[in-house]
Write an enzyme that holds these catalytic residues in place. Structure first.
Site, PDB file in Angstrom:
ATOM      1  N   HIS A   1      43.054  43.376  33.468  1.00 37.01           N
ATOM      2  CA  HIS A   1      42.279  44.113  32.411  1.00 37.01           C
ATOM      3  C   HIS A   1      42.110  45.662  33.088  1.00 37.01           C
ATOM      4  O   HIS A   1      42.689  45.478  34.388  1.00 37.01           O
ATOM      5  CB  HIS A   1      40.975  43.847  32.104  1.00 37.01           C
ATOM      6  CG  HIS A   1      39.772  44.108  33.170  1.00 37.01           C
ATOM      7  ND1 HIS A   1      38.411  44.372  32.644  1.00 37.01           N
ATOM      8  CD2 HIS A   1      39.816  43.757  34.375  1.00 37.01           C
ATOM      9  CE1 HIS A   1      37.805  44.723  33.900  1.00 37.01           C
ATOM     10  NE2 HIS A   1      38.514  44.225  35.030  1.00 37.01           N
TER      11      HIS A   1
ATOM     12  N   CYS B   1      38.570  50.389  39.226  1.00 41.70           N
ATOM     13  CA  CYS B   1      38.884  49.484  38.340  1.00 41.70           C
ATOM     14  C   CYS B   1      39.523  50.005  37.008  1.00 41.70           C
ATOM     15  O   CYS B   1      39.846  49.674  36.010  1.00 41.70           O
ATOM     16  CB  CYS B   1      37.530  49.071  37.587  1.00 41.70           C
ATOM     17  SG  CYS B   1      36.529  47.906  38.688  1.00 41.70           S
TER      18      CYS B   1
ATOM     19  N   HIS C   1      44.629  45.620  36.812  1.00 44.50           N
ATOM     20  CA  HIS C   1      44.260  44.837  37.924  1.00 44.50           C
ATOM     21  C   HIS C   1      44.013  43.720  37.291  1.00 44.50           C
ATOM     22  O   HIS C   1      44.106  43.156  35.965  1.00 44.50           O
ATOM     23  CB  HIS C   1      43.410  45.225  38.971  1.00 44.50           C
ATOM     24  CG  HIS C   1      42.191  45.488  38.229  1.00 44.50           C
ATOM     25  ND1 HIS C   1      41.637  46.506  37.495  1.00 44.50           N
ATOM     26  CD2 HIS C   1      40.709  44.670  38.358  1.00 44.50           C
ATOM     27  CE1 HIS C   1      40.468  46.337  37.226  1.00 44.50           C
ATOM     28  NE2 HIS C   1      39.812  45.199  37.721  1.00 44.50           N
TER      29      HIS C   1
ATOM     30  N   HIS D   1      41.636  39.173  37.492  1.00 45.73           N
ATOM     31  CA  HIS D   1      40.640  38.389  38.078  1.00 45.73           C
ATOM     32  C   HIS D   1      40.911  36.875  37.550  1.00 45.73           C
ATOM     33  O   HIS D   1      41.501  36.811  36.447  1.00 45.73           O
ATOM     34  CB  HIS D   1      39.339  38.622  37.395  1.00 45.73           C
ATOM     35  CG  HIS D   1      38.918  40.358  37.778  1.00 45.73           C
ATOM     36  ND1 HIS D   1      38.675  40.827  39.276  1.00 45.73           N
ATOM     37  CD2 HIS D   1      38.736  41.463  37.032  1.00 45.73           C
ATOM     38  CE1 HIS D   1      38.216  41.861  39.323  1.00 45.73           C
ATOM     39  NE2 HIS D   1      38.372  42.305  38.184  1.00 45.73           N
TER      40      HIS D   1
ATOM     41  N   ASP E   1      43.164  33.446  28.422  1.00 51.39           N
ATOM     42  CA  ASP E   1      43.859  32.951  29.595  1.00 51.39           C
ATOM     43  C   ASP E   1      45.242  33.272  29.790  1.00 51.39           C
ATOM     44  O   ASP E   1      46.076  33.333  28.838  1.00 51.39           O
ATOM     45  CB  ASP E   1      43.833  31.506  29.633  1.00 51.39           C
ATOM     46  CG  ASP E   1      44.215  30.970  31.102  1.00 51.39           C
ATOM     47  OD1 ASP E   1      43.939  31.574  32.025  1.00 51.39           O
ATOM     48  OD2 ASP E   1      44.808  29.990  30.987  1.00 51.39           O
ATOM     49  N   HIS E   2      45.603  34.116  30.912  1.00 56.64           N
ATOM     50  CA  HIS E   2      46.937  34.638  31.228  1.00 56.64           C
ATOM     51  C   HIS E   2      47.291  35.520  30.144  1.00 56.64           C
ATOM     52  O   HIS E   2      48.442  35.838  29.448  1.00 56.64           O
ATOM     53  CB  HIS E   2      48.153  33.559  31.467  1.00 56.64           C
ATOM     54  CG  HIS E   2      48.086  32.652  32.621  1.00 56.64           C
ATOM     55  ND1 HIS E   2      46.979  31.883  33.083  1.00 56.64           N
ATOM     56  CD2 HIS E   2      48.664  32.859  33.780  1.00 56.64           C
ATOM     57  CE1 HIS E   2      46.963  31.544  34.165  1.00 56.64           C
ATOM     58  NE2 HIS E   2      48.125  31.815  34.770  1.00 56.64           N
TER      59      HIS E   2
ATOM     60  N   GLU F   1      32.898  37.357  37.409  1.00 56.52           N
ATOM     61  CA  GLU F   1      34.154  38.295  37.555  1.00 56.52           C
ATOM     62  C   GLU F   1      34.903  38.121  38.974  1.00 56.52           C
ATOM     63  O   GLU F   1      36.200  37.918  39.249  1.00 56.52           O
ATOM     64  CB  GLU F   1      34.040  39.943  37.299  1.00 56.52           C
ATOM     65  CG  GLU F   1      35.099  40.506  37.073  1.00 56.52           C
ATOM     66  CD  GLU F   1      34.968  42.076  37.129  1.00 56.52           C
ATOM     67  OE1 GLU F   1      35.105  42.656  36.262  1.00 56.52           O
ATOM     68  OE2 GLU F   1      34.312  42.609  38.141  1.00 56.52           O
TER      69      GLU F   1
END
Lengths: 139, 139, 139, 139, 139, 139
Positions: free
Chosen positions: D16, D35, D41, D43, D81-82, D128
């Protein structure tokens, strides 16, 4: 019988500071930074002791972990927990309490007692914070 | 906008001991046990600060976490990290350094500054060891 | 004096299974899945007990954490650690050993003893795995 | 039957960035710092969902945790996810992917499905990093 | 291509007890302590499997971690998770379920299958509690 | 002086994807699964760097951990944190961002600088998720 490595974790909380008494406060701060605070600081240390040995065909143990834990308490934890590492611990007298030196000093405390319960000391790991740790394998 | 709770963790390492100076060593030991060791001990403390507020429609933030982290450093962490809680910290003078008292004292340090960056302090949690922690919700 | 919440963690390792004895193995499996394995399975449980109270002006304590830990051992840990929750624990007889039921049963064990050391039980949290936990606040 | 809170953890890894598309890169950097890196980037997020309800006298469950886990995967995890939270997730379209907004968006995804399996959604917590997390209790 | 070590963690929850069936309860208790509880106890075990190998120039993988995870489930996890290690697991029949013996038994299960996906098994680590673990490197 | 291993942990959050640009999306998905999502995903990576050396008789240090941390930031963390590993990092250009390749690339970044502060790089460990990690020992 197969040779395995068995590890026991113990914890202790202690005060310490870094710095050579014969150096000035300025030189100690330049070398050791905030760790040289004259009035001490402290940590929740974690101690991981790894013992190497053949498993017993009779018990399936390398060493009895209860016996190992008692031994770690007698030779290290009871002497450092809720203590000042630089003032209260005979076996650390004259040893700067860096994590490196602690790992080596704990090894010296533990090597012989562990051999007496049938194991070979393989590694002493001391974790000072979640970011810093030291391992010593002897020698 | 929805009201959420946002939590920031910071860490500090400090020395302290428990005990009232006007009590005897015996009475202090009877009350505070090994925590009363005269030469101090110490911990890796964890501080969790929870701020409550409506999210901004523009940024999606309750408060800017970077600003919150700087504020926590200025008002708490920089004053207690690598210090002796009983000797080095002006805002803890005369306050026994139990985890309960630390949580309350940190709340007093943080409530007003957090309101100035637009949040409402909801909870201060101080973790002394992996087994012991205290939460204070004000009031 | 300020009212704070203080939390103590204890751990225990136990065997258990889920299933009603009067149900068939098929119905138990349909309801409880792999947790109904007839020959048991087990967990490293974590127990977090939160006590609420005013801090003492004299000691800075809500309750003495050493006393609280001894109490948790006497009334819960010593009875469940290295036991079978469904066979070995008198206070769990007839109680299905879901995490929900454990939290409630531990509350019943602890509420009165904690009041006798001057605190008010606020929350019993039982963690079964790193992914599953239950909190009970009484009532 | 007693009312308890049961919590399930799930994890997802996602990319994100923060920033409003209509703002300049400079303004986004001034507001969101690192950010706002244009190339994203990411998490390893942790999602903790707490459901409140009375335990069933028959099963000792508030809700079947396997069913809850499947529901969390269907309505949240499988969609994030992913993935890239800002590009790939229909229910996040137009929502800045701050942790605050994620917690609220996940609540909206989960509230109704959880009511259909007999529980009441109590809290959505999104972590996060090990230092930053948000809780949303609805309303 | 460089040779690296890649580690995959899996988890399982199981019941077990320590003790030789031909010994008396007293001798088993004297040798194995509370771990000899006749009605079992249990743990959340963690299994860490380390595979050594050269990275593929084409994929950058030593082995595909998804394939490794499936292999660990097929040969170990599916046979021990939510089981009784002493009653339900064919490959542990007659093997006392000490952590030492588990590490060696899991190695035997895994060495050949891992070689078939192109890796070399380097270490099997079994963690029984947060304080106790065993590593086996073969041989 | 004794030779010890000292380890420093640092963290970074980054986006990446797996896949060879000259391959089709289908082939990339068949090889790399969900990690090949075209719009990226991301992780909170942990980097553990172990340095081996003799402790200094003067300071008790192998290397100054503050200097080591600054070095890790300069040569790795500042270049990868809040970045896209596949687009933003010069020293990763043309390197598929598998955890294996990251560990090797970080080693190349760190070996020489660490030798200049008096230590010998022993191991670079990169943890991608709580279940997956890679260690590289050089060579």
């Amino acid at each position: 019988m197969p040779v395995v490595h068995i590890t026991r974790r113990e914890r202790f909380s202690a005060a310490h500071k870094l710095g050579r008494p014969e150096w000035s406060a300025e030189k100690n701060f330049a070398t050791f930074g905030k760790c040289s605070n004259p009035n001490w600081h402290g940590h929740n240390y974690e101690l991981w002791v790894t013992v190497k040995g053949a498993t017993s065909a009779e018990t399936g143990f390398v060493v009895d972990l209860s016996a190992l834990s008692r031994l770690l308490h007698e030779h290290v934890i009871d002497q450092v927990d809720h203590k000042n590492l630089d003032m209260d611990v005979p076996f650390l007298k004259g040893v700067g309490s860096t994590t490196e030196n602690l790992a080596v000093a704990f090894w010296k405390q533990l090597e012989s007692p562990i051999s007496k319960i049938g194991g070979t000391l393989h590694c002493v790991k001391v974790q000072e914070t979640e970011n810093n740790s030291v391992e010593y394998f002897g020698g």
